[in-house]
Design a protein around this motif. Structure first.
Motif, short mmCIF file in Angstrom:
data_model
loop_
_atom_site.label_atom_id
_atom_site.label_comp_id
_atom_site.label_asym_id
_atom_site.label_seq_id
_atom_site.Cartn_x
_atom_site.Cartn_y
_atom_site.Cartn_z
N GLN A 119 27.54 28.42 53.21
CA GLN A 119 27.65 27.21 52.39
C GLN A 119 27.35 27.48 50.92
N ALA A 133 23.51 23.29 52.14
CA ALA A 133 22.95 24.63 52.29
C ALA A 133 21.43 24.63 52.30
N TYR A 164 18.70 32.45 50.19
CA TYR A 164 19.24 32.22 51.53
C TYR A 164 19.64 33.56 52.16
N ASN A 201 19.18 26.16 55.28
CA ASN A 201 18.15 27.17 55.04
C ASN A 201 16.78 26.69 55.54
N ALA A 249 23.72 28.70 55.98
CA ALA A 249 23.30 28.48 54.59
C ALA A 249 23.99 29.45 53.65
#
Length: 186
Positions: A160, A131, A167, A135, A157
Motif C-alpha cells: 500500500q 497502510a 513498514y 502496519n 502495508a
C-alpha cells in the motif's frame, strides 16, 4: 510564519510569531493549537495539555485538540486520562483513523493486546486500504505472537505504501523472526 520557523527548528522564533498572532486574535484556534504543538515539541507537556483543553472548551468536538489532550496526558504518564480522551475522540469522530491508531498504540504500550487488537481490527474493517492501519495491525499481531498474520499485514502495508521505510523494516523484522533471511533481505 510561525509554522515556517517551527519546520526549520527555530522554535523560539516560532513561538514569538505565534504569540504575536495570538495577541491579534486571542480566540484563534489554529494559533492555540500551534502553540500547544510547540509545547509538546519542547516537552512542556503540562502547558500543552492546558492549551489543548482550552481549545476543547471552546470547540468540544475539535479532533486535533482532543487527541492533543490525550497525547499530553500520556506523555505525563497518565494512561487512564489518555485513554479517556482517545475514547472520546473515537466516539465523537468514528471516521478518525488517527484516534483508533492512537488507541492501538496506547494499548500496545501497556501490553493490553486484547484491547489493541480490538481497536486495530475496528480500524482495519473501516479502512482496509490504509497502510498505517495495516502496519499497526502487523505490530499488534506480532505482539500477539501471530507471526503469519503479522507477515501478511506488513506485506500489505508495504504494498500500500512502498516508499515507507518503516513498514519495510517491520516486514523484514517479521521475516527474521520467521527465520527467513532471504525474504528479510529483499
Amino acid at each position: 510564519v510561525g509554522g515556517i520557523y517551527a519546520a526549520t527548528g527555530r522554535l523560539d522564533t516560532s513561538r514569538e510569531q505565534f504569540n504575536a498572532a495570538l495577541a491579534l486574535g486571542p480566540k484563534d484556534v489554529q494559533t492555540q493549537l500551534n502553540l500547544a504543538r510547540l509545547d509538546l515539541a519542547e516537552s512542556k507537556t503540562a502547558d500543552a495539555e492546558k492549551r489543548f483543553r482550552k481549545v476543547v472548551e471552546a470547540d468540544p468536538r475539535n479532533l486535533v485538540a482532543t487527541l492533543g489532550v490525550a497525547v499530553a496526558a500520556g506523555a505525563q504518564g497518565n494512561r487512564s486520562e489518555a485513554e479517556k480522551w482517545l475514547q472520546k475522540a473515537r466516539a465523537e469522530h468514528p471516521e478518525s483513523i488517527e484516534a483508533r491508531l492512537a488507541l492501538t498504540q496506547l494499548y500496545l504500550g501497556v501490553g493490553d493486546i486484547t484491547k489493541a487488537r480490538a481497536a486495530i481490527d475496528e480500524a482495519a474493517k473501516d479502512s482496509p486500504d490504509n497502510a498505517a492501519v495495516s502496519n499497526a495491525r502487523g505490530l499488534v499481531l506480532l505482539a500477539a505472537k501471530d507471526l503469519p498474520g503479522a507477515l501478511a499485514s506488513f506485506q500489505k502495508a508495504t504494498t500500500q505504501a512502498p516508499a515507507t521505510h518503516a513498514y519495510a523494516l517491520n516486514l523484514a523484522r517479521a521475516h527474521l523472526l520467521n527465520r527467513d533471511l532471504d525474504s528479510a533481505l529483499n
